[in-house]
Design an enzyme around this catalytic site. Structure first.
Site, PDB file in Angstrom:
ATOM      1  N   LYS A  56       0.839  -1.203   0.000  1.00  0.00           N
ATOM      2  CA  LYS A  56       0.000   0.000   0.000  1.00  0.00           C
ATOM      3  C   LYS A  56       0.874   1.253   0.000  1.00  0.00           C
ATOM      4  O   LYS A  56       0.592   2.216  -0.722  1.00  0.00           O
ATOM      5  CB  LYS A  56      -0.950  -0.025   1.205  1.00  0.00           C
ATOM      6  CG  LYS A  56      -2.057  -1.061   1.055  1.00  0.00           C
ATOM      7  CD  LYS A  56      -2.758  -1.415   2.367  1.00  0.00           C
ATOM      8  CE  LYS A  56      -3.704  -2.594   2.131  1.00  0.00           C
ATOM      9  NZ  LYS A  56      -4.326  -3.094   3.366  1.00  0.00           N
ATOM     10  N   GLN A 100      -4.862  -1.752   9.440  1.00  0.00           N
ATOM     11  CA  GLN A 100      -4.666  -3.089   8.871  1.00  0.00           C
ATOM     12  C   GLN A 100      -5.241  -4.143   9.817  1.00  0.00           C
ATOM     13  O   GLN A 100      -4.971  -4.131  11.014  1.00  0.00           O
ATOM     14  CB  GLN A 100      -3.166  -3.340   8.622  1.00  0.00           C
ATOM     15  CG  GLN A 100      -2.863  -4.631   7.895  1.00  0.00           C
ATOM     16  CD  GLN A 100      -3.429  -4.676   6.469  1.00  0.00           C
ATOM     17  OE1 GLN A 100      -3.440  -3.680   5.762  1.00  0.00           O
ATOM     18  NE2 GLN A 100      -3.914  -5.831   6.071  1.00  0.00           N
ATOM     19  N   ASP A 123     -11.236   2.197   3.651  1.00  0.00           N
ATOM     20  CA  ASP A 123     -11.518   0.762   3.548  1.00  0.00           C
ATOM     21  C   ASP A 123     -13.024   0.513   3.381  1.00  0.00           C
ATOM     22  O   ASP A 123     -13.429  -0.577   2.987  1.00  0.00           O
ATOM     23  CB  ASP A 123     -11.058   0.044   4.832  1.00  0.00           C
ATOM     24  CG  ASP A 123      -9.779  -0.748   4.652  1.00  0.00           C
ATOM     25  OD1 ASP A 123      -9.503  -1.174   3.519  1.00  0.00           O
ATOM     26  OD2 ASP A 123      -9.074  -0.942   5.659  1.00  0.00           O
TER      27      ASP A 123
HETATM   28  N1  GUN Z   1      -6.844  -7.341   6.060  1.00  0.00           N
HETATM   29  C1  GUN Z   1      -7.186  -8.147   5.028  1.00  0.00           C
HETATM   30  N2  GUN Z   1      -7.779  -7.426   4.057  1.00  0.00           N
HETATM   31  C2  GUN Z   1      -7.820  -6.161   4.483  1.00  0.00           C
HETATM   32  C3  GUN Z   1      -8.295  -4.955   3.907  1.00  0.00           C
HETATM   33  O1  GUN Z   1      -8.848  -4.904   2.802  1.00  0.00           O
HETATM   34  N3  GUN Z   1      -8.132  -3.852   4.653  1.00  0.00           N
HETATM   35  C4  GUN Z   1      -7.565  -3.869   5.872  1.00  0.00           C
HETATM   36  N4  GUN Z   1      -7.476  -2.742   6.549  1.00  0.00           N
HETATM   37  N5  GUN Z   1      -7.106  -4.960   6.436  1.00  0.00           N
HETATM   38  C5  GUN Z   1      -7.234  -6.096   5.732  1.00  0.00           C
END
Ligand code: GUN
Length: 289
Positions: A56, A100, A123
């Site tokens: 990211k 996350q 998200d």
């Molecule tokens: N953990 C697994 N997939 C995701 C996601 O799309 N966003 C976040 N923040 N954590 C994750």
């Protein structure tokens, strides 16, 4: 029909095209004095999460988006994490906040997600954004389901009127995706661990999305010939290789279009996160107009 090889839906190439467009948009916004910014919070040392966070940050750098990483120790308290989120909510340079997941056991995920300003919730996990999506109103759409819709569109198959079957009912993928398919006028079925006759339900699908987190759960015998198959699964084999929830070798024989793992949904999730961040930045000025 048999002689026609199925179309491999290249998520990496599609994500690259989307990011190229976003890069131009970011350059223009920056010239106007508004550089989009994303804050990423990582708690603990989960290796998979570290890889996702790195990807990211890399995407932000590629596009010219500001990014800040807050890496907190695994024993961080819920209170401290919520305080950090609130501090970032108030920072005008940050347009998107991503915590996350998964979080360590001592922290209630819901309490943290609820603390994020819905306008910065890139998200799309905040209940306000999920509620807006369910109501068919504009909000922030979760990245993976948004990426799935883009991949289906890339297949050239129209969603309206089609049987869309989703295997997996998570808040992150299955449920929001069902609302997106409905918005596109699909007929939607969500399957889960208690579904009876999973094989039969999957075989009805014109569009089959598998997001169950179980390697090889869906095989060619569960796929209607010509169907679009989107594999959201990311599993690791004993040898450390990435593999999806769909048994690709048998599925590719039946599908009209199918995503690989890796190189399918994964890169699209990141592209959609970048898009949500740019949109969130734009909205900060639009609401002031
Ligand atoms: N953990 C697994 N997939 C995701 C996601 O799309 N966003 C976040 N923040 N954590 C994750």
């Amino acid at each position: 029909m048999d002689s026609v090889s199925p179309k491999i839906l290249d998520g990496k190439a599609l994500a690259a095209r989307i990011k190229e467009g976003l890069k131009k948009e970011v350059a223009q916004l920056t010239a106007e004095g508004l550089t989009p910014g994303l804050a990423v919070i990582l708690v603990g040392e989960d290796p998979a999460s570290q890889v996702y966070v790195r990807n990211k940050e890399r995407a932000c750098a590629e596009l010219g988006i500001n990014s800040w990483k807050h890496h907190l120790p695994a024993d961080t308290s819920q209170e401290d994490l919520v305080q950090l989120v609130k501090r970032i909510n108030a920072d005008p340079e940050v347009h998107g906040i991503l915590v996350q997941l998964p979080l360590p056991a001592q922290i209630k995920t819901e309490a943290v997600l609820d603390a994020i300003d819905p306008a910065k919730d890139v998200d799309g996990f905040h209940p306000v954004n999920l509620g807006l999506l369910a109501a068919g109103r504009p909000g922030i759409i979760p990245c993976t389901p948004a990426g799935v819709i883009e991949l289906v569109k890339e297949s050239g198959v129209e969603i309206a009127g089609k049987e869309c079957v989703i295997v997996g009912r998570s808040n992150i993928v299955g449920k929001p995706l069902a609302f997106l398919f409905l918005q596109e006028h699909g007929t939607v079925t969500i399957c889960h661990s208690r579904t009876r006759n999973l094989e039969e339900v999957c075989r009805r699908a014109d569009i089959l999305v598998v997001a169950a987190g179980r390697a090889g759960l869906v095989h060619g015998g569960m796929i209607k010939p010509g169907a679009v198959v989107i594999d959201v699964g990311i599993n690791r084999t004993a040898e450390g290789r990435l593999t999806g929830d769909v048994d690709f070798a048998s599925a590719v024989q039946q599908a009209g279009a199918i995503t690989p793992v890796p190189g399918g949904v994964g890169p699209m999730t990141i592209a959609m996160l970048m898009k949500n961040t740019v949109t969130a930045a734009r909205r900060t000025v639009q609401t002031l107009d």
